[in-house]
Scaffold this motif. Sequence first.
Motif, short mmCIF file in Angstrom:
data_model
loop_
_atom_site.label_atom_id
_atom_site.label_comp_id
_atom_site.label_asym_id
_atom_site.label_seq_id
_atom_site.Cartn_x
_atom_site.Cartn_y
_atom_site.Cartn_z
N UNK A 1 46.65 38.11 35.38
CA UNK A 1 46.18 37.97 36.76
C UNK A 1 44.68 37.70 36.80
N UNK A 2 43.97 38.26 35.84
CA UNK A 2 42.50 38.13 35.81
C UNK A 2 42.04 36.75 35.31
N UNK A 3 42.92 36.05 34.61
CA UNK A 3 42.52 34.80 33.95
C UNK A 3 41.81 33.80 34.86
N UNK A 4 42.33 33.50 36.08
CA UNK A 4 41.61 32.54 36.93
C UNK A 4 40.20 33.00 37.28
N UNK A 5 40.00 34.33 37.43
CA UNK A 5 38.68 34.85 37.75
C UNK A 5 37.71 34.64 36.59
N UNK A 6 38.21 34.81 35.36
CA UNK A 6 37.37 34.58 34.18
C UNK A 6 37.01 33.11 34.04
N UNK B 1 32.09 40.41 37.81
CA UNK B 1 31.90 41.02 36.50
C UNK B 1 33.19 41.76 36.12
N UNK B 2 33.19 42.39 34.96
CA UNK B 2 34.42 43.02 34.45
C UNK B 2 34.97 44.07 35.42
N UNK B 3 34.08 44.88 35.99
CA UNK B 3 34.54 45.96 36.88
C UNK B 3 35.16 45.39 38.16
N UNK B 4 34.51 44.39 38.75
CA UNK B 4 35.03 43.84 40.01
C UNK B 4 36.32 43.05 39.77
N UNK B 5 36.42 42.41 38.62
CA UNK B 5 37.67 41.70 38.30
C UNK B 5 38.83 42.70 38.16
N UNK B 6 38.56 43.82 37.50
CA UNK B 6 39.60 44.84 37.34
C UNK B 6 40.03 45.38 38.70
#
Length: 581
Positions: free
Chosen positions: A427-432, A438-443
Amino acid sequence: MSDQRQMNHGGAERAGDPTRPILSVRDLKVEFGVKQERREVLHGVGFDVYPGETVAIVGESGSGKSTTMHAVMNLLPGTGKVSGGSILWQGRELVGIGRRDMEHIRGREIGLVPQDPMSNLNPVWSVGFQVEEAIRSNGLASGKKAVRARAIEVLEQAGLQNAEQRMKQFPHQFSGGMKQRALIGIGLAANPQLLIADEPTSALDVTVQRVVLDHLQGLTQQLGTAVVFITHDLGLAAERAEKLIVMYQGNIVESGPSREILERPQHPYTKRLVSAAPSLASRRIGSDATVPTAPTRTFDLAALSDEPKPVVQHGEPMIEVSDLGKVYKIRKGSFGSEDFHAVAGASFTVNRGETMALVGESGSGKSTIAKMVLQLEPPTSGSVRVGGKETRNMSGRELFDLRRTLQPVFQDPYGSLDPLHNIGNTIMEPLKIHRVGDAASRKARVYELLDQVALPRELATRYPNELSGGQRQRVAVARGLALKPDILVLDEAVSALDVLVQAQILDLLAELQRELGLTYLFITHDLAVVRLIADRVCVMQQGRIVEQATTDEVFENPREEYTKNLLAAIPGAHIELGQAG
């Protein structure tokens, strides 16, 4: 238990005694996991299947429907095992049976049509070779010509047109529905005494579904073949099955005559299932619809992005397709090829905040149009404009920016998720990729998306093979929503979902559309779903748009005979569901 003792003497009487069940399951328990971490997923399931009977097992994703029948065939995945109970097949105990003995029963006596048409066909072999292999291994024909003739016959019986020509093609050249028909052909090849059909028509359009189901019904009448449908389509269950088994969290909560249960459900869970089922009487999920309150959103993409999204006026054209065409080259003998017109002269416009549904039979060109809109396939002719920009000759950077506003949710929840990535990273892949947050907001965004699609947050650390088909499809929807795009292209996005989750996802999509002004291009063969979600409909036949109108016009006053046939073929369309007793 007296039933079981009688059955032990009755194995030879299969064809002759319709009063004896051919399959008798008693107190079946199944566990998954290793050593101290074992978890029971079936808690004492019991039922009978009689010769020539059609049984439907319904329930939400993860309720144990497929696990029950996979236990019968000894096809539980690696960590799964039967921990208790009995499975009698024609009086013979299958629990603890040897592998060679089970292989002899599987295919010849008990056939299986698996749920996933995408991953159950080998991509490096032609479809014809794979059907012929099943016929040879089950000893149904010998000699090259006889095997080939039988392969063509079973594919035609399963509703595949031009079977002789199609046999030369590979799975990637088949639509999802055509792959499903090939699997149905393989499952029926041996004329088994019991056919277990796991969501056999979820990838099929309604007209082909009717052909296939009519064929299955003919088998039960002519050969005494019993059929067990595992399905989330309550209309199909009502129309095709004499007996209905409703499962919830590894238990059978209600069973009996299918129409009686669906017209007058008794158990609270069955009542919920029935009330969530879309029907032709449904209306568009609108601003007055009751929609579950969404979780509070804390993740602001615009604040994290370097480039704020342009404001698009409501009602402005977002997708403009003009005279679109796509021609494929199909190989013929002697190194020749012929043109196949997958799409010809297609034109339509989808405005901001609107849902356009593309409907039609499998192979009619719906998904091909979706691929051209997404720039995954180049058009042979015509043009596609997204947000006013012509997409045909876009540079790599322009295409990358386009992906930010235009996201897909694909048909296949098995093939579109990377098996090596856990759900959170998927799910995080498009955000990356688009360097959002950043890592915290993506999580935090991943957890928010899991909430939105009604999945528990602990699934973030799980992998696709640990999830049911419906759960995987919810993950695919969550990934499509990750960037809060302007446009979603949904290719059969709810076809793999049970009715409760389907209702949640459709409500979610309707709510997000109202809140964010999203635009949807919705490709589906489920016309009842179209009634719920779409503002306008394009009906496709053999690559051409034959009818285009508002949803109400198409359903209440269809012009084309083809559209009328599509509507008439919907299973259970005229059965009154849900008058709870």
